[in-house]
Enzyme design. Structure first.
Site, PDB file in Angstrom:
ATOM      1  N   GLN A   1      -4.471  -5.339   6.956  1.00  0.00           N
ATOM      2  CA  GLN A   1      -5.462  -6.281   6.412  1.00  0.00           C
ATOM      3  C   GLN A   1      -5.372  -7.641   7.108  1.00  0.00           C
ATOM      4  O   GLN A   1      -6.028  -8.592   6.665  1.00  0.00           O
ATOM      5  CB  GLN A   1      -5.263  -6.460   4.900  1.00  0.00           C
ATOM      6  CG  GLN A   1      -5.407  -5.199   4.083  1.00  0.00           C
ATOM      7  CD  GLN A   1      -6.844  -4.655   4.056  1.00  0.00           C
ATOM      8  OE1 GLN A   1      -7.803  -5.332   4.426  1.00  0.00           O
ATOM      9  NE2 GLN A   1      -6.994  -3.412   3.626  1.00  0.00           N
TER      10      GLN A   1
ATOM     11  N   HIS B   1       0.873  -1.181   0.000  1.00  0.00           N
ATOM     12  CA  HIS B   1       0.000   0.000   0.000  1.00  0.00           C
ATOM     13  C   HIS B   1       0.912   1.235   0.000  1.00  0.00           C
ATOM     14  O   HIS B   1       2.031   1.184   0.527  1.00  0.00           O
ATOM     15  CB  HIS B   1      -0.832  -0.059   1.284  1.00  0.00           C
ATOM     16  CG  HIS B   1      -1.893   0.980   1.418  1.00  0.00           C
ATOM     17  ND1 HIS B   1      -1.640   2.274   1.798  1.00  0.00           N
ATOM     18  CD2 HIS B   1      -3.234   0.902   1.243  1.00  0.00           C
ATOM     19  CE1 HIS B   1      -2.781   2.963   1.858  1.00  0.00           C
ATOM     20  NE2 HIS B   1      -3.763   2.144   1.524  1.00  0.00           N
TER      21      HIS B   1
ATOM     22  N   ASP C   1       3.118  -4.613   8.010  1.00  0.00           N
ATOM     23  CA  ASP C   1       1.880  -3.855   7.839  1.00  0.00           C
ATOM     24  C   ASP C   1       0.733  -4.848   8.009  1.00  0.00           C
ATOM     25  O   ASP C   1       0.457  -5.659   7.120  1.00  0.00           O
ATOM     26  CB  ASP C   1       1.878  -3.211   6.445  1.00  0.00           C
ATOM     27  CG  ASP C   1       0.562  -2.499   6.150  1.00  0.00           C
ATOM     28  OD1 ASP C   1      -0.397  -2.653   6.928  1.00  0.00           O
ATOM     29  OD2 ASP C   1       0.496  -1.806   5.109  1.00  0.00           O
TER      30      ASP C   1
ATOM     31  N   CYS D   1      -4.803   2.425  -3.603  1.00  0.00           N
ATOM     32  CA  CYS D   1      -3.547   2.909  -2.998  1.00  0.00           C
ATOM     33  C   CYS D   1      -2.404   1.930  -3.225  1.00  0.00           C
ATOM     34  O   CYS D   1      -1.541   1.750  -2.338  1.00  0.00           O
ATOM     35  CB  CYS D   1      -3.708   3.185  -1.509  1.00  0.00           C
ATOM     36  SG  CYS D   1      -4.830   4.527  -1.155  1.00  0.00           S
TER      37      CYS D   1
ATOM     38  N   LYS E   1     -10.538  -0.552  10.401  1.00  0.00           N
ATOM     39  CA  LYS E   1     -10.668  -1.758   9.560  1.00  0.00           C
ATOM     40  C   LYS E   1     -11.024  -2.978  10.399  1.00  0.00           C
ATOM     41  O   LYS E   1     -11.063  -4.099   9.901  1.00  0.00           O
ATOM     42  CB  LYS E   1      -9.365  -2.020   8.811  1.00  0.00           C
ATOM     43  CG  LYS E   1      -9.047  -0.959   7.757  1.00  0.00           C
ATOM     44  CD  LYS E   1      -7.806  -1.352   7.004  1.00  0.00           C
ATOM     45  CE  LYS E   1      -7.183  -0.185   6.273  1.00  0.00           C
ATOM     46  NZ  LYS E   1      -7.876   0.171   5.048  1.00  0.00           N
TER      47      LYS E   1
HETATM   48  N1  PMP Z   1      -1.757  -0.756   4.546  1.00  0.00           N
HETATM   49  C1  PMP Z   1      -2.710  -1.527   4.018  1.00  0.00           C
HETATM   50  C2  PMP Z   1      -2.365  -2.927   3.584  1.00  0.00           C
HETATM   51  C3  PMP Z   1      -4.004  -1.031   3.884  1.00  0.00           C
HETATM   52  O1  PMP Z   1      -4.954  -1.802   3.338  1.00  0.00           O
HETATM   53  C4  PMP Z   1      -4.292   0.282   4.311  1.00  0.00           C
HETATM   54  C5  PMP Z   1      -5.675   0.869   4.161  1.00  0.00           C
HETATM   55  N2  PMP Z   1      -6.273   0.656   2.917  1.00  0.00           N
HETATM   56  C6  PMP Z   1      -3.260   1.043   4.872  1.00  0.00           C
HETATM   57  C7  PMP Z   1      -2.009   0.491   4.964  1.00  0.00           C
HETATM   58  C8  PMP Z   1      -3.489   2.433   5.352  1.00  0.00           C
HETATM   59  O2  PMP Z   1      -4.350   2.439   6.456  1.00  0.00           O
HETATM   60  P1  PMP Z   1      -4.892   3.814   7.058  1.00  0.00           P
HETATM   61  O3  PMP Z   1      -5.487   4.559   5.904  1.00  0.00           O
HETATM   62  O4  PMP Z   1      -5.915   3.375   8.058  1.00  0.00           O
HETATM   63  O5  PMP Z   1      -3.746   4.510   7.672  1.00  0.00           O
END
Ligand code: PMP
Length: 434
Positions: free
Chosen positions: A219, A136, A216, A382, A242
């Site tokens: 997910q 991401h 990270d 993203c 999430k």
């Molecule tokens: N890493 C991953 C794998 C994600 O799916 C996301 C959110 N789509 C993020 C980072 C970023 O999370 P946040 O917008 O809550 O900071």
């Protein structure tokens, strides 16, 4: 239901999503046009059960005050609840100590904290950071910014056609650059491909060459049991929104010795022991990394969410999502021209199904499904470098959670099938997805 689509026999699940749905007020509402809401955008953000809303409302209504500051009893009560929430989150991820659990604004804030604090302190020109191509942007851009500041280099491990990191490329990189690699930062579960990565093995590989491992878990933490100590990771980040919790809060787990050695990132109130006109000394962990008023009520809501997920059972949630993924794979692959992204084998995935359809733009697919009350995501999610490597500009993503049902997956597949038939049957021309 389209007559050319074959529906398998209903799946037996370890949890009853119909029963769980009752806990979620928003799932009792209808989508635009009075359709039942089919919420399949859980990878972006999930919904909250009533008990999470109640716990936050209860704090605001009965015992809210700023924490760690007052000696009055209201402040003591809210401080106790806030620290209790930290302990709940530490238990949720099996951290050795609540001191290692830092409240942040979310995954993005957690990674930026590590990049600014640990990164600026430890990385130099010539050092290397290894990422996967499936990251991401939150796990790419902070490292690019760090590279600009320090002169270190980023390397992206390519993803093969089955949605896995190319193991040979990884071996090669490790052989050639063992000395230079200082950090391996990777996602536990890809937010596009759904691939579940071998976290424990990769952390070991990082440690074999004395590199730091950042996971990270945005997910992963909401969907499967996380055991930080078994992973042995140095940093782990995830977001509350999430996992049935509030927005504006997340967790940065850091190994105690590393956090102790790192300078604070944000400066201000709460993160100091003392301040003079000449300078300051830092507070102990975890306050050292929590400058300013923290997300107090959000922490309490997140702890309630973690308890809710534990009660339902993370193994059951994971199994349920894999069953939904299997059903989605079975149904969607019957649609002509549809290509699934990531592993074909549902057991290698979390509850994320992304796809492209020849001749149909993901935005059009999403808009069309929206007319049936079905919420999916369209775009690059993203993860632009991943999409570039797949040679597509965008994809459609359906992502599942504990409250999704087999009927909802059937509605999704039927909706996509109807659109595909309409377009190939001479409907209006659409932009290409590639
Ligand atoms: N890493 C991953 C794998 C994600 O799916 C996301 C959110 N789509 C993020 C980072 C970023 O999370 P946040 O917008 O809550 O900071």
């Amino acid at each position: 239901m389209h007559n050319s689509m074959t529906f398998p026999t209903p799946l037996s699940t370890q949890l009853d999503p119909h029963q769980l749905r009752i806990d979620f007020p928003i799932l009792q509402t209808t989508a635009q046009g009075g359709m039942p809401l089919v919420y399949l955008d859980n990878g972006a953000s999930t919904q909250r059960p009533q008990m999470v809303l109640d716990s936050m409302n209860d704090c605001y209504s009965r015992y809210y005050s700023n924490v760690h500051r007052g000696i009055h009893s209201l402040s003591e009560t809210s401080t106790h609840a806030f620290e209790q929430a930290r302990q709940t989150l530490a238990d949720f991820i099996h951290a050795a100590s609540a001191k290692e659990v830092i409240f942040t604004a979310g995954t993005t804030a957690g990674i930026n904290t590590v990049a600014r604090s640990w990164g600026d302190q430890n990385l130099r020109s010539g050092d290397m950071i290894v990422l996967t191509m499936a990251e991401h942007h939150a796990n790419i851009v902070p490292w690019q910014q760090l590279a600009t500041r320090t002169g270190c280099e980023l390397v992206f491990l390519p993803i093969d056609r089955q949605g896995h990191v190319d193991a040979e490329q990884m071996d090669l990189l490790w052989q050639r650059h063992a000395e230079r690699i200082k950090l391996f930062a990777f996602t536990a579960v890809s937010n596009v491909l759904g691939t579940i990565n071998p976290v424990q093995r990769w952390v070991q590989r990082a440690h074999q060459i004395d590199a730091i491992a950042l996971v990270d878990a945005a997910q992963a933490a909401p969907h499967m049991t996380i055991d930080i100590q078994a992973w042995d990771a140095d940093f782990v980040v995830f977001s509350g929104h999430k996992m049935c919790g509030p927005t504006g809060i997340g967790i940065l787990y850091g190994r105690e010795a590393l956090l102790e050695a790192m300078p604070p990132f944000l400066g201000g109130g709460a993160m100091i022991r003392s301040v003079t006109t000449q300078g300051f000394t830092s507070a102990d962990l975890p306050e050292k990394f929590e400058a300013g008023t923290p997300p107090i009520v959000e922490a309490i809501g997140l702890a309630t969410a973690a308890n809710y997920l534990s009660q339902v059972g993370l193994p059951a949630i994971h199994a349920h999502e894999q069953q939904l993924t299997q059903l989605a794979h079975e149904l969607l692959t019957q649609i002509p021209g549809l290509r699934l992204l990531g592993p074909e084998e549902p057991t290698e995935k979390g509850g994320i199904v992304s796809f492209v359809i020849a001749g149909l733009h993901p935005h059009d697919i999403s808009q069309w499904l929206d007319m049936d009350g079905i919420a999916v995501r369209a775009g690059h999610h993203c993860a632009m470098p991943l999409h570039q490597s797949l040679e597509i500009s965008a994809s459609t993503r359906a992502s599942f959670y504990l409250y999704n049902t087999a009927e909802e997956i059937e509605k999704l597949a039927t909706g996509v099938q109807r659109l595909q038939t309409k377009v190939t049957g001479g409907g209006r021309r659409r932009r290409s997805a590639t």
